[in-house]
Design a protein around this motif. Structure first.
Motif, PDB file in Angstrom:
ATOM      1  N   UNK A  43       0.890  -1.001  -0.123  1.00 16.47           N
ATOM      2  CA  UNK A  43      -0.100  -0.048   0.045  1.00 16.47           C
ATOM      3  C   UNK A  43       0.923   1.138  -0.006  1.00 16.47           C
ATOM      4  N   UNK A  44       1.893   1.100   0.862  1.00 16.07           N
ATOM      5  CA  UNK A  44       2.705   2.261   0.602  1.00 16.07           C
ATOM      6  C   UNK A  44       3.424   2.577  -0.584  1.00 16.07           C
ATOM      7  N   UNK A  45       3.947   1.658  -1.379  1.00 22.57           N
ATOM      8  CA  UNK A  45       4.599   1.619  -2.451  1.00 22.57           C
ATOM      9  C   UNK A  45       3.504   2.133  -3.663  1.00 22.57           C
ATOM     10  N   UNK A  46       2.419   1.790  -3.522  1.00 28.12           N
ATOM     11  CA  UNK A  46       1.425   2.292  -4.313  1.00 28.12           C
ATOM     12  C   UNK A  46       1.157   3.721  -4.304  1.00 28.12           C
ATOM     13  N   UNK A  47       1.087   4.152  -2.867  1.00 22.27           N
ATOM     14  CA  UNK A  47       0.877   5.275  -2.607  1.00 22.27           C
ATOM     15  C   UNK A  47       1.977   6.272  -3.106  1.00 22.27           C
ATOM     16  N   UNK A  48       3.064   5.977  -3.132  1.00 21.44           N
ATOM     17  CA  UNK A  48       4.136   6.534  -3.960  1.00 21.44           C
ATOM     18  C   UNK A  48       4.361   6.652  -5.398  1.00 21.44           C
ATOM     19  N   UNK A  52       3.208   9.688  -9.386  1.00 22.48           N
ATOM     20  CA  UNK A  52       4.026   9.664 -10.403  1.00 22.48           C
ATOM     21  C   UNK A  52       3.505   9.368 -11.688  1.00 22.48           C
ATOM     22  N   UNK A  53       2.833   8.248 -11.558  1.00 22.80           N
ATOM     23  CA  UNK A  53       1.815   8.163 -12.746  1.00 22.80           C
ATOM     24  C   UNK A  53       0.914   9.112 -13.222  1.00 22.80           C
ATOM     25  N   UNK A  54       0.026   9.860 -12.313  1.00 20.64           N
ATOM     26  CA  UNK A  54      -0.697  10.787 -12.497  1.00 20.64           C
ATOM     27  C   UNK A  54      -0.199  11.928 -13.263  1.00 20.64           C
ATOM     28  N   UNK A  55       1.157  12.242 -12.744  1.00 16.85           N
ATOM     29  CA  UNK A  55       1.819  13.302 -13.238  1.00 16.85           C
ATOM     30  C   UNK A  55       2.491  13.104 -14.481  1.00 16.85           C
ATOM     31  N   UNK A  56       2.910  12.013 -14.804  1.00 16.12           N
ATOM     32  CA  UNK A  56       3.036  11.471 -16.370  1.00 16.12           C
ATOM     33  C   UNK A  56       2.231  11.538 -17.098  1.00 16.12           C
ATOM     34  N   UNK A  57       0.891  11.131 -16.794  1.00 11.85           N
ATOM     35  CA  UNK A  57      -0.336  11.225 -17.662  1.00 11.85           C
ATOM     36  C   UNK A  57      -0.803  12.648 -18.325  1.00 11.85           C
ATOM     37  N   UNK A  58      -0.663  13.288 -16.778  1.00 12.01           N
ATOM     38  CA  UNK A  58      -1.019  14.840 -17.135  1.00 12.01           C
ATOM     39  C   UNK A  58      -0.065  15.684 -17.840  1.00 12.01           C
ATOM     40  N   UNK A  59       1.203  15.226 -17.867  1.00 10.13           N
ATOM     41  CA  UNK A  59       2.288  15.603 -18.619  1.00 10.13           C
ATOM     42  C   UNK A  59       2.140  15.291 -20.323  1.00 10.13           C
ATOM     43  N   UNK A  60       1.803  14.065 -20.576  1.00 11.77           N
ATOM     44  CA  UNK A  60       1.535  13.645 -21.907  1.00 11.77           C
ATOM     45  C   UNK A  60       0.101  14.389 -22.227  1.00 11.77           C
TER      46      UNK A  60
END
Length: 279
Positions: A43-48, A52-60
């Protein structure tokens, strides 16, 4: 020597579990391999990772929106210069002024998202534009804003240029020395036009939702060119004064190839009902 408690004996590392299972020839399950992981580690790894995934999607997504703005600006500049390059009787200063006006008009027609341009409608610079008797060299420089500031950089500078040779041929729209009148025709229309500015020749195209197509008292029929064998989507394209809807923005029904010919060479075509020599 102190004894290990039951809880301590159960806390075995992944490496110990793997070595033990390998030596005994057992097939280790996922539960066994992850037995030594602390509770909540995944759960901690997913929260981290999720931010980052949402930031990459927003950038694209932002990159695609920036490309859309650049395409609209470049296309508007090309259309504006193509129109004003035909104005042979105008002075270079007049052509430059009309080119800028036509450019801003095209931005409005194509619904350019000016909020993404730094400075909005005032954010365009025409510093390198040069118009003379032979050429129209138009250049616009602007900055597209980044959604997120990177190391104090919040915008990207872009320049679009268009160079077209000005019309230098015969342009008298009245009668020539033999009394023949020059008119404008297209390969697909059955009429001729007295005015180059006729709305049949200069189309204003806009996207429309299919659900709102026949509202407002107007009725549209499918285009005979692009509607064949095509499935209608949620968006179609219509001309401001047209009576057909088009499935594709690049449909030949939305484009005009214009020729200037003598009226006697129109092949029996009749006058346009809109201009008809009155404009």
């Amino acid at each position: 020597m102190p004894r290990k408690s039951r809880k301590e004996r159960n806390e075995i590392s992944l490496r110990q579990i793997y070595i033990k299972g390998k030596s005994s020839g057992e097939n280790l399950s996922w539960e066994a391999l992850f037995h030594a992981l602390p509770k909540g580690a995944l759960t901690l790894e997913a929260a981290l990772v999720l931010p980052l995934f949402l930031f990459a999607a927003a950038t694209i997504l932002s990159l695609f929106l920036m490309m859309q703005v650049q395409y609209i600006v470049g296309n508007s500049l090309d259309l504006a210069v193509a129109d004003t390059a035909l104005l042979r009787e105008k002075t270079p200063q007049q052509v430059e002024t009309l080119t800028k006006a036509a450019f801003y008009k095209e931005l409005a027609v194509q619904r350019c998202p000016l909020s993404r341009i730094k400075g909005g409608i005032a954010g365009f610079s025409w510093e390198d534009t040069d118009v003379d008797e032979s050429y129209v060299d138009a250049s616009v420089t602007y900055q597209i804003k980044f959604p997120i500031c990177f190391f104090s950089i919040n915008a990207m500078k872009i320049s679009d240029k268009c160079r077209i040779h000005r019309w230098t041929g015969y342009q008298n729209r009245g009668a020539d020395s033999k009394g023949e009148t020059w008119v404008f025709v297209t390969p697909t229309q059955s009429v001729y036009h007295e005015s180059r500015e006729c709305s049949h020749l200069k189309l204003s195209v806009k996207p429309v939702k299919v659900s709102a197509l026949n509202k407002g008292g107007r009725s549209y029929a499918p285009c005979g060119h692009c509607a064949k064998g095509e499935g209608v989507g949620s968006i179609v394209y219509v001309a401001a004064k047209g009576d057909c809807y088009h499935y594709r923005i690049d449909c030949s029904g939305l484009k005009r190839t214009i020729y200037m010919v003598k009226k006697s060479q129109t092949g029996g075509k009749g006058p346009c009902s809109r201009c008809g020599g009155k404009q």
